[in-house]
Design an enzyme around this catalytic site. Structure first.
Site, PDB file in Angstrom:
ATOM      1  N   SER A  91     -72.182  28.438  11.928  1.00 10.62           N
ATOM      2  CA  SER A  91     -71.446  27.121  11.666  1.00 10.62           C
ATOM      3  C   SER A  91     -72.622  26.154  11.658  1.00 10.62           C
ATOM      4  O   SER A  91     -72.558  24.945  10.932  1.00 10.62           O
ATOM      5  CB  SER A  91     -70.459  26.822  12.933  1.00 10.62           C
ATOM      6  N   GLU A 133     -60.030  13.736  11.277  1.00 11.71           N
ATOM      7  CA  GLU A 133     -59.599  12.746  12.368  1.00 11.71           C
ATOM      8  C   GLU A 133     -58.700  13.372  13.143  1.00 11.71           C
ATOM      9  O   GLU A 133     -57.787  14.609  13.166  1.00 11.71           O
ATOM     10  CB  GLU A 133     -59.047  11.537  11.542  1.00 11.71           C
ATOM     11  N   GLY A 137     -55.813  16.219  10.053  1.00  8.82           N
ATOM     12  CA  GLY A 137     -56.751  17.303   9.966  1.00  8.82           C
ATOM     13  C   GLY A 137     -56.494  17.927   8.368  1.00  8.82           C
ATOM     14  O   GLY A 137     -57.288  17.870   7.714  1.00  8.82           O
ATOM     15  N   TRP A 163     -63.492  16.735  16.066  1.00  6.55           N
ATOM     16  CA  TRP A 163     -63.908  18.252  15.826  1.00  6.55           C
ATOM     17  C   TRP A 163     -65.130  18.295  14.864  1.00  6.55           C
ATOM     18  O   TRP A 163     -65.270  19.076  13.979  1.00  6.55           O
ATOM     19  CB  TRP A 163     -62.686  19.106  15.092  1.00  6.55           C
ATOM     20  N   GLY A 341     -61.237  47.437  29.747  1.00  8.33           N
ATOM     21  CA  GLY A 341     -61.464  46.177  30.477  1.00  8.33           C
ATOM     22  C   GLY A 341     -62.952  45.455  30.141  1.00  8.33           C
ATOM     23  O   GLY A 341     -63.100  44.592  30.205  1.00  8.33           O
ATOM     24  N   GLU A 364     -62.015  24.377   8.469  1.00  2.81           N
ATOM     25  CA  GLU A 364     -62.271  24.509   6.862  1.00  2.81           C
ATOM     26  C   GLU A 364     -60.917  24.945   6.372  1.00  2.81           C
ATOM     27  O   GLU A 364     -60.914  25.684   5.249  1.00  2.81           O
ATOM     28  CB  GLU A 364     -63.389  25.320   6.583  1.00  2.81           C
ATOM     29  N   PHE A 384     -46.985  21.605  -0.650  1.00  2.00           N
ATOM     30  CA  PHE A 384     -47.814  20.678   0.229  1.00  2.00           C
ATOM     31  C   PHE A 384     -46.933  19.506   0.961  1.00  2.00           C
ATOM     32  O   PHE A 384     -47.136  19.356   2.021  1.00  2.00           O
ATOM     33  CB  PHE A 384     -49.029  20.363  -0.012  1.00  2.00           C
TER      34      PHE A 384
END
Length: 385
Positions: A91, A133, A137, A163, A341, A364, A384
């Site tokens: 990243s 923001e 997003g 973020w 575990g 992203e 959308f």
């Protein structure tokens, strides 16, 4: 662990050299420490940046200004090997090169490029990318951060971003804001009065990564701080496509690391008098995990070759990010089950990758956004709104 399909045989000698060099860097500088970084929620950005710059990994797919100018497959291979170490370091490299540096390289003035790109390529300056923001997003076009010209010709910037990887360690921020002329990008030195950044704590994912909130309070910028060639959402979205391409490859690295850990554990962990890898149920899990990882790698390589040929589309990158992030997370979860575990401890890489991949699935572009992008490509209908 053997690569049954021998996919890397299709790489050039130079690409294999980049693979091996990056893998060695990760083995020497990341793997011995990353469990502690993750547990302590720290990332030594200032220490790692110059070393990454010396290897040519920062902005490596860009040309000029000290950048390596390598092909897209080479960049992808490097992202794969970095994320096999940890999503946080991939990243960092992605935000530096594919978001902050790419925005300046693609849309900046000659002066902006000369001032920032050589230093960023060398790891002497760190960048971040301010688009998301708190309330916006997946719908960045509704952002509230705004910039207005005053009579002197300066810009007055107000708002906030959320973020933001590298935000509180960055020397320069690429900030996108509403203006009277639509959405514009700004090159913002972080020592400018009115800029502040707070690191986000209490994360359970991407803990070995700096994530911040940015604030702009009547921040005065010179008239030439704007990116002259970027207008509207096309600018920031093209930068996101660059970063998403790196994720397509990076997710393969995280998935491969989980598969390798599972194979190693299953062949050495004994129950009922034999290694658990000798049980049919375990072999079925491992086989399906390998099928997923290999298919993800083939997708990444195909998209890399399309990108190098100049034929890639944002819809194809959405397909790759959607498919490979999902596959990587599924692989990590299966690996965790094989380790039992032990799979929840940081002595093994699996739970760290699994937690990180929850963020990779979202950032992203969320899984839902990429599904709708692919759906629109198939149907021609926009769902959308």
């Amino acid at each position: 662990m053997d690569d049954l399909l021998r996919i890397d045989d299709g790489l050039t000698d130079d690409q294999r050299l980049i693979r091996d060099t990056t893998r060695s860097f990760v083995a020497d500088n990341v793997l011995p420490h990353v469990g502690d970084w993750f547990e302590q929620a720290v990332f030594p950005a200032r220490e790692l940046a110059p070393a990454l710059g010396e290897l040519g990994l920062l902005g490596m797919h860009l040309t000029g200004y000290g950048c390596a100018g390598l092909d897209a497959v080479s960049y992808g291979v490097a992202c794969r090997e970095l994320e096999a170490g940890d999503s946080g370091i991939r990243s960092f490299v992605s935000v530096q090169g594919s978001l902050a540096m790419f925005a300046i390289w693609k849309y900046g003035s000659a002066e902006q490029k000369a001032e920032w790109l050589p230093r960023m390529a060398a790891g002497e300056a760190i960048g971040c990318f301010g688009l998301t923001e708190p309330d916006h997003g997946s719908d960045p076009g509704s952002m509230r951060t705004h910039a207005k010209r005053d009579p002197s010709g300066d810009w007055i910037l107000n708002g906030s971003k959320m973020w933001i990887t590298n935000g509180s360690v960055a020397d320069v921020a690429i900030v996108w804001a509403q203006t009277d002329d639509g959405i514009r990008g700004f090159v913002v030195p972080t020592d400018t009065p009115g800029f502040s950044a707070d690191e986000i704590h209490k994360k359970m994912s991407l803990r070995a990564s700096v994530t911040s909130a940015l604030y702009f309070d009547d921040m005065r910028l010179p008239g030439d701080a704007v990116l002259p060639e970027a207008r509207g959402l096309k600018g920031p979205l093209s930068c996101l496509s660059e970063a998403r391409y790196g994720i397509v490859w990076g997710a393969v690295g995280a998935a491969r690391a989980c598969l390798e850990a599972a194979v190693d554990y299953a062949t050495t962990r004994r129950q009922f008098g034999k290694p658990i890898a000798a049980f049919q149920l375990t072999q079925e899990k491992l086989a399906w995990m390998y099928v997923g990882v290999a298919q993800a790698q083939l997708t990444a390589l195909h998209l890399g070759r399309l990108k190098d040929a100049g034929n890639i589309t944002p819809q194809q990158i959405s397909f790759g990010k959607l498919a490979n992030a999902r596959t990587a997370l599924d692989t990590a979860r299966q690996a965790r089950s094989i380790l039992g575990g032990n799979g929840i401890t940081l002595e093994y890489p699996v739970i760290r990758h699994m937690n990180n991949l929850e963020s990779i699935l979202t950032y992203e572009g969320t899984q839902e956004i990429h599904l709708l992008t692919v759906g629109k490509a198939l149907t021609g209908l926009d769902a959308f709104r």
